[in-house]
Design a protein around this motif. Structure first.
Motif, PDB file in Angstrom:
ATOM      1  N   TRP A   1      -5.607   7.626   7.358  1.00  0.00           N
ATOM      2  CA  TRP A   1      -5.027   6.577   6.490  1.00  0.00           C
ATOM      3  C   TRP A   1      -4.823   5.299   7.295  1.00  0.00           C
ATOM      4  CZ3 TRP A   1      -0.717   3.512   6.399  1.00  0.00           C
ATOM      5  CH2 TRP A   1      -0.317   2.979   5.159  1.00  0.00           C
ATOM      6  N   ARG A   2      -4.316   5.432   8.515  1.00  0.00           N
ATOM      7  CA  ARG A   2      -4.059   4.249   9.347  1.00  0.00           C
ATOM      8  C   ARG A   2      -5.369   3.533   9.670  1.00  0.00           C
ATOM      9  NH1 ARG A   2      -3.268   2.498  14.974  1.00  0.00           N
ATOM     10  NH2 ARG A   2      -4.540   4.271  15.622  1.00  0.00           N
TER      11      ARG A   2
ATOM     12  N   SER B   1       2.280   4.809   0.852  1.00  0.00           N
ATOM     13  CA  SER B   1       2.224   5.529   2.133  1.00  0.00           C
ATOM     14  C   SER B   1       1.193   6.656   2.091  1.00  0.00           C
ATOM     15  CB  SER B   1       3.609   6.099   2.441  1.00  0.00           C
ATOM     16  OG  SER B   1       4.511   5.035   2.586  1.00  0.00           O
ATOM     17  N   PRO B   2       0.800   7.189   3.251  1.00  0.00           N
ATOM     18  CA  PRO B   2      -0.217   8.252   3.262  1.00  0.00           C
ATOM     19  C   PRO B   2       0.183   9.425   2.360  1.00  0.00           C
ATOM     20  CG  PRO B   2       0.317   7.560   5.499  1.00  0.00           C
ATOM     21  CD  PRO B   2       1.282   6.841   4.591  1.00  0.00           C
ATOM     22  N   PRO B   3      -0.785  10.035   1.666  1.00  0.00           N
ATOM     23  CA  PRO B   3      -0.472  11.189   0.807  1.00  0.00           C
ATOM     24  C   PRO B   3       0.273  12.284   1.566  1.00  0.00           C
ATOM     25  CG  PRO B   3      -2.732  10.460   0.441  1.00  0.00           C
ATOM     26  CD  PRO B   3      -2.198   9.627   1.571  1.00  0.00           C
TER      27      PRO B   3
ATOM     28  N   GLY C   1      -1.264  11.082   9.564  1.00  0.00           N
ATOM     29  CA  GLY C   1      -1.585   9.793   8.936  1.00  0.00           C
ATOM     30  C   GLY C   1      -2.708   9.010   9.595  1.00  0.00           C
TER      31      GLY C   1
ATOM     32  N   ASP D   1      -8.044   3.458   7.852  1.00  0.00           N
ATOM     33  CA  ASP D   1      -8.459   2.728   6.628  1.00  0.00           C
ATOM     34  C   ASP D   1      -7.622   1.457   6.467  1.00  0.00           C
ATOM     35  OD1 ASP D   1     -10.292   4.608   6.067  1.00  0.00           O
ATOM     36  OD2 ASP D   1      -9.155   5.594   4.458  1.00  0.00           O
ATOM     37  N   LEU D   2      -6.315   1.606   6.735  1.00  0.00           N
ATOM     38  CA  LEU D   2      -5.430   0.439   6.633  1.00  0.00           C
ATOM     39  C   LEU D   2      -5.896  -0.660   7.593  1.00  0.00           C
ATOM     40  CD1 LEU D   2      -2.696  -0.936   5.740  1.00  0.00           C
ATOM     41  CD2 LEU D   2      -1.688   0.153   7.754  1.00  0.00           C
TER      42      LEU D   2
ATOM     43  N   PHE E   1       0.852  -1.193   0.000  1.00  0.00           N
ATOM     44  CA  PHE E   1       0.000   0.000   0.000  1.00  0.00           C
ATOM     45  C   PHE E   1       0.887   1.243   0.000  1.00  0.00           C
ATOM     46  CE2 PHE E   1      -2.208  -3.162   2.831  1.00  0.00           C
ATOM     47  CZ  PHE E   1      -3.012  -3.687   1.824  1.00  0.00           C
TER      48      PHE E   1
ATOM     49  N   TYR F   1       3.182   2.765   8.452  1.00  0.00           N
ATOM     50  CA  TYR F   1       2.973   3.680   7.317  1.00  0.00           C
ATOM     51  C   TYR F   1       3.757   3.246   6.085  1.00  0.00           C
ATOM     52  CZ  TYR F   1       0.793   6.300  11.011  1.00  0.00           C
ATOM     53  OH  TYR F   1      -0.031   6.662  12.059  1.00  0.00           O
TER      54      TYR F   1
END
Ligand SMILES: Cc1ncc(COP(=O)(O)O)c(C=O)c1O
Length: 374
Positions: free
Chosen positions: A274-275, A35-37, A271, A277-278, A33, A224
């Motif tokens: 994003w985390r 990394s976060p934008p 992040g 969602d991960l 995946f 991340y």
């Protein structure tokens, strides 16, 4: 041929092991995946300066770590307690160098726990985890007997590869033994922000007395997906222990890569969505892998409580080299043999499910086919 549903990095260690072969690489622990934008944007901005001399952690980065520890684990840390490292594995080696005497750890375990002590001329004492009540657990009586000969305890929390996020009562029992035998505890918590259920409890937060004997190792790298940027840190509250640790770093541990520091700040600061969602994806992959594996009579596994790694028991299959058989069937897994002494875990494999759902599905279909027809 199983096609990745994305383009892996051309320099990916995990993908390149099987370059040109139809083998889905689910071995080394990084993810597929991006990394976060926010991490990517921070790196892009840093790169435009064109200046990449030796860097040092700056105030907003340190504040970000302090805020993260407070928010995520209710842990009030002091900026002085932070020791920056270019990786967790160097931290394990430094701990072994810093503390004279035998080292204790529980197996199966992430292979550098087994090799760092001898590299630093320390003797390693191992204790197998046991299967009980549906999961991998400590045999505390056996731990008590072995720990008395050690000076340093390498704790993996959460534990790679068995996927346990140690419960508070388990941590307290380990802490009592560490106190009884006067051990320094080096707690590798690299997977702590990938706890799939509940909240992570850092070992050092059990009590000030426990904190005083603990070196906590953490990093944003697994969570991340920035392991290639080499940035991690130790948290050591006791000044004497910290001084022993930093003295053992002298001359062998380089400065942390400036891009790693930039990514670290952006990851912990920006992040979180994003985390989350991960974690949703990883929970669904963990459930899918567990269902599929446990549906096969030859294979079994316990639930993964943290990380993106599943520890699969192939003993019922009766093959001498299950990892090699799965590789022939088109799935590249970590060989369990590397996670313990001798061939103790040669009939286990570790599967990394930090990849796309179609690749997980294909890998599970290949594993099922191999175990039923191979
Ligand atoms: C428990 C554990 N510690 C450390 C590492 C690696 O740390 P680093 O790449 O920062 O040296 C890993 C990687 O998989 C791991 O699982």
């Amino acid at each position: 041929m199983a096609k990745p549903t994305f383009t892996p990095a051309a320099d990916s260690v995990r993908w390149n092991r099987y370059a040109g072969r139809d083998v889905i690489p689910l071995w080394v622990a990084d993810m597929d995946f991006p990394s976060p934008p926010a991490v990517v944007a921070a790196l892009q901005e840093r790169i435009t300066s064109g200046l990449f001399g030796y860097g040092q952690p700056w105030p907003s980065l340190i504040d970000t770590i302090i805020t993260h520890c407070q928010r995520a684990y209710d842990w009030a840390i002091d900026s002085d307690w932070l020791v920056w490292l270019p990786g967790l594995v160097p931290g394990l080696h430094v701990a072994c160098r810093a503390i004279e005497g035998d080292v204790f750890t529980a197996t199966p375990v992430y292979p550098p726990f087994l090799t760092a002590p001898s590299c630093q001329r320390r003797h390693l004492l191992t204790l197998p985890l046991v299967q009980s009540g549906g999961g991998w657990c400590w045999d505390f009586a056996a731990a008590d007997a072995i720990m008395k000969a050690a000076r340093l305890f390498l704790l993996c929390h959460p534990h790679n590869p068995v996927g346990r996020a140690w419960r508070e009562d388990e941590l307290w029992q380990l802490a009592a033994l560490a106190e009884k035998h006067d051990l320094v505890v080096c707690s590798d918590e690299i997977h702590c922000d990938l706890t799939l259920q509940g909240r992570h409890r850092p070992f050092a937060t059990l009590s000030p007395e426990i904190a005083a004997r603990t070196i906590t190792l953490m990093a944003p790298s697994k969570t991340y997906n920035i392991a290639g940027l080499g940035c991690s840190f130790a948290i050591i509250s006791d000044p004497i222990l910290r001084q022993r640790f930093t003295a053992a770093m002298q001359g062998i541990v380089p400065h942390v890569n400036v891009l790693g520091l930039v990514a670290c700040e952006a990851a912990y600061r920006d992040g979180e969505a994003w985390r989350q969602d991960l974690l949703t994806t990883l929970r669904s992959h963990a459930a899918k892998v567990e269902r599929s594996i446990n549906a096969l009579p030859e294979l079994s596994m316990h639930s993964v409580e943290a990380s993106f790694l599943a520890w699969i028991d192939c003993r019922e299959w009766g093959r001498e080299h299950p990892a090699a058989e799965f590789e022939k069937a088109g799935v590249g897994l970590s060989n369990g043999r590397d996670f313990g002494p001798g061939t103790a875990y040669g009939q286990f494999v570790r599967l990394n499910f930090g990849t796309t759902t179609p690749l997980i599905d294909e890998a599970l279909a290949r594993i099922a086919h191999a175990s039923q027809t191979g």
